[in-house]
Motif scaffolding. Structure first.
Motif, mmCIF file in Angstrom:
data_model
loop_
_atom_site.group_PDB
_atom_site.id
_atom_site.type_symbol
_atom_site.label_atom_id
_atom_site.label_comp_id
_atom_site.label_asym_id
_atom_site.label_seq_id
_atom_site.Cartn_x
_atom_site.Cartn_y
_atom_site.Cartn_z
ATOM 1 N N LEU A 63 0.831 -1.198 0.000
ATOM 2 C CA LEU A 63 0.000 0.000 0.000
ATOM 3 C C LEU A 63 0.874 1.260 0.000
ATOM 4 N N THR A 64 1.921 1.254 0.809
ATOM 5 C CA THR A 64 2.838 2.389 0.869
ATOM 6 C C THR A 64 3.589 2.562 -0.450
ATOM 7 N N LEU A 65 3.994 1.466 -1.084
ATOM 8 C CA LEU A 65 4.667 1.562 -2.380
ATOM 9 C C LEU A 65 3.770 2.217 -3.423
ATOM 10 N N THR A 66 2.498 1.848 -3.438
ATOM 11 C CA THR A 66 1.555 2.436 -4.387
ATOM 12 C C THR A 66 1.380 3.923 -4.130
ATOM 13 N N ARG A 67 1.221 4.289 -2.874
ATOM 14 C CA ARG A 67 1.054 5.695 -2.527
ATOM 15 C C ARG A 67 2.323 6.494 -2.819
ATOM 16 N N LEU A 68 3.497 5.880 -2.621
ATOM 17 C CA LEU A 68 4.761 6.549 -2.903
ATOM 18 C C LEU A 68 4.919 6.819 -4.396
ATOM 19 N N GLU A 69 4.573 5.848 -5.213
ATOM 20 C CA GLU A 69 4.662 6.046 -6.662
ATOM 21 C C GLU A 69 3.727 7.166 -7.122
ATOM 22 N N THR A 70 2.539 7.213 -6.568
ATOM 23 C CA THR A 70 1.603 8.283 -6.909
ATOM 24 C C THR A 70 2.144 9.634 -6.444
ATOM 25 N N ALA A 71 2.735 9.682 -5.261
ATOM 26 C CA ALA A 71 3.283 10.942 -4.742
ATOM 27 C C ALA A 71 4.464 11.422 -5.572
ATOM 28 N N MET A 72 5.265 10.503 -6.102
ATOM 29 C CA MET A 72 6.430 10.897 -6.893
ATOM 30 C C MET A 72 6.021 11.622 -8.175
ATOM 31 N N TYR A 73 4.815 11.353 -8.660
ATOM 32 C CA TYR A 73 4.343 11.996 -9.884
ATOM 33 C C TYR A 73 3.239 13.020 -9.613
ATOM 34 N N ALA A 74 3.032 13.394 -8.360
ATOM 35 C CA ALA A 74 1.947 14.308 -8.013
ATOM 36 C C ALA A 74 2.086 15.664 -8.689
ATOM 37 N N ASP A 75 3.305 16.166 -8.813
ATOM 38 C CA ASP A 75 3.533 17.467 -9.451
ATOM 39 C C ASP A 75 3.914 17.335 -10.920
ATOM 40 N N GLY A 76 3.835 16.120 -11.448
ATOM 41 C CA GLY A 76 4.224 15.898 -12.836
ATOM 42 C C GLY A 76 3.166 16.382 -13.810
ATOM 43 N N GLU A 77 3.531 16.341 -15.062
ATOM 44 C CA GLU A 77 2.626 16.746 -16.128
ATOM 45 C C GLU A 77 1.944 15.522 -16.716
ATOM 46 N N GLU A 78 0.720 15.698 -17.148
ATOM 47 C CA GLU A 78 -0.018 14.617 -17.792
ATOM 48 C C GLU A 78 0.057 14.826 -19.297
ATOM 49 N N SER A 79 0.367 13.765 -20.012
ATOM 50 C CA SER A 79 0.482 13.833 -21.470
ATOM 51 C C SER A 79 -0.254 12.655 -22.090
ATOM 52 N N VAL A 80 -0.534 12.801 -23.365
ATOM 53 C CA VAL A 80 -1.123 11.714 -24.140
ATOM 54 C C VAL A 80 -0.154 11.420 -25.269
ATOM 55 N N GLY A 81 0.229 10.157 -25.376
ATOM 56 C CA GLY A 81 1.181 9.763 -26.401
ATOM 57 C C GLY A 81 0.660 8.620 -27.235
ATOM 58 N N THR A 82 1.428 8.278 -28.249
ATOM 59 C CA THR A 82 1.067 7.211 -29.168
ATOM 60 C C THR A 82 2.060 6.068 -29.009
ATOM 61 N N ILE A 83 1.552 4.847 -28.992
ATOM 62 C CA ILE A 83 2.415 3.665 -28.887
ATOM 63 C C ILE A 83 3.146 3.488 -30.216
ATOM 64 N N THR A 84 4.470 3.443 -30.137
ATOM 65 C CA THR A 84 5.273 3.268 -31.342
ATOM 66 C C THR A 84 5.891 1.879 -31.440
ATOM 67 N N SER A 85 5.955 1.163 -30.312
ATOM 68 C CA SER A 85 6.562 -0.162 -30.319
ATOM 69 C C SER A 85 5.900 -1.029 -29.256
ATOM 70 N N VAL A 86 5.604 -2.283 -29.610
ATOM 71 C CA VAL A 86 5.015 -3.242 -28.679
ATOM 72 C C VAL A 86 5.825 -4.531 -28.751
ATOM 73 N N VAL A 87 6.315 -4.984 -27.580
ATOM 74 C CA VAL A 87 7.085 -6.222 -27.497
ATOM 75 C C VAL A 87 6.567 -7.010 -26.303
ATOM 76 N N ILE A 88 6.335 -8.306 -26.473
ATOM 77 C CA ILE A 88 5.932 -9.141 -25.343
ATOM 78 C C ILE A 88 7.099 -9.243 -24.390
ATOM 79 N N ASP A 89 6.836 -8.987 -23.100
ATOM 80 C CA ASP A 89 7.883 -9.049 -22.079
ATOM 81 C C ASP A 89 8.226 -10.513 -21.832
ATOM 82 N N PRO A 90 9.430 -10.972 -22.195
ATOM 83 C CA PRO A 90 9.760 -12.395 -22.049
ATOM 84 C C PRO A 90 9.889 -12.834 -20.592
#
Length: 175
Positions: A79-106
């Motif tokens: 729970l703390t890890l999830t909240r920490l990750e959210t806090a690390m990006y709290a002041d970040g910018e939100e963007s919309v991007g396009t997927i340029t590459s897709v690879v199955i994670d082996p």
């Protein structure tokens, strides 16, 4: 404090966010230690429960107590890890991007659902194009739009990303 969290604190734009990141980083360390202790206690309790059950003296609920100790010790950490990750990006910018590459994670292929390693390219109005990489579990397609948060405008700061989701929220339309 860990240099990783110091770097994230440096990206924070407000003192409140920096303080929040530091507090959650301290809690993450505390709950990590408590989680390790809890897992060790679970193993010991499991051995004791097995011995008591074999001797025929144990109550029926002893196994649930073992699992409860395990869950109570590791749940706060995640729970703390999830909240920490959210806090690390709290002041970040939100963007919309396009997927340029897709690879199955082996490294993360299971029978039920595969994980996909994707590369995203987005145009930032003030900084030009930026690229980011992340892993997602729903099957993406090249050209799909993804919403994400990032702290820097550096073009190739690949791992500066908090995946939010697909721009088209209807999974049936994506299939």
């Amino acid at each position: 404090m860990n240099t990783k969290f110091e770097q994230w604190s440096a990206h924070a734009r407000t003192p409140e966010t920096r303080t929040h990141i530091r507090r959650l980083a301290v809690l993450e360390r505390i709950f990590h230690v408590l989680g390790v202790v809890g897992v060790c206690a679970f193993v010991v309790m499991l051995a004791i429960s097995w011995h008591i059950t074999i001797s025929g003296e144990g109550p029926w609920w002893i196994w649930f107590l073992d699992i409860g100790v395990l869950l109570a010790s590791i749940f706060p950490y995640f729970l703390t890890l999830t909240r920490l990750e959210t806090a690390m990006y709290a002041d970040g910018e939100e963007s919309v991007g396009t997927i340029t590459s897709v690879v199955i994670d082996p490294h993360n292929v299971s029978d039920n659902e595969a994980s996909y390693h994707i590369t995203i390219t987005a145009e930032h109005p003030e900084g030009g194009p930026i690229r980011r990489v992340t892993n997602v579990s729903p099957k993406p397609r090249r050209g799909e739009r993804i919403r994400f948060r990032h702290n820097t405008r550096k073009p190739d700061d690949l791992h500066d990303i908090l995946y939010i989701g697909f721009e088209d929220n209807d999974p049936e339309a994506r299939s």
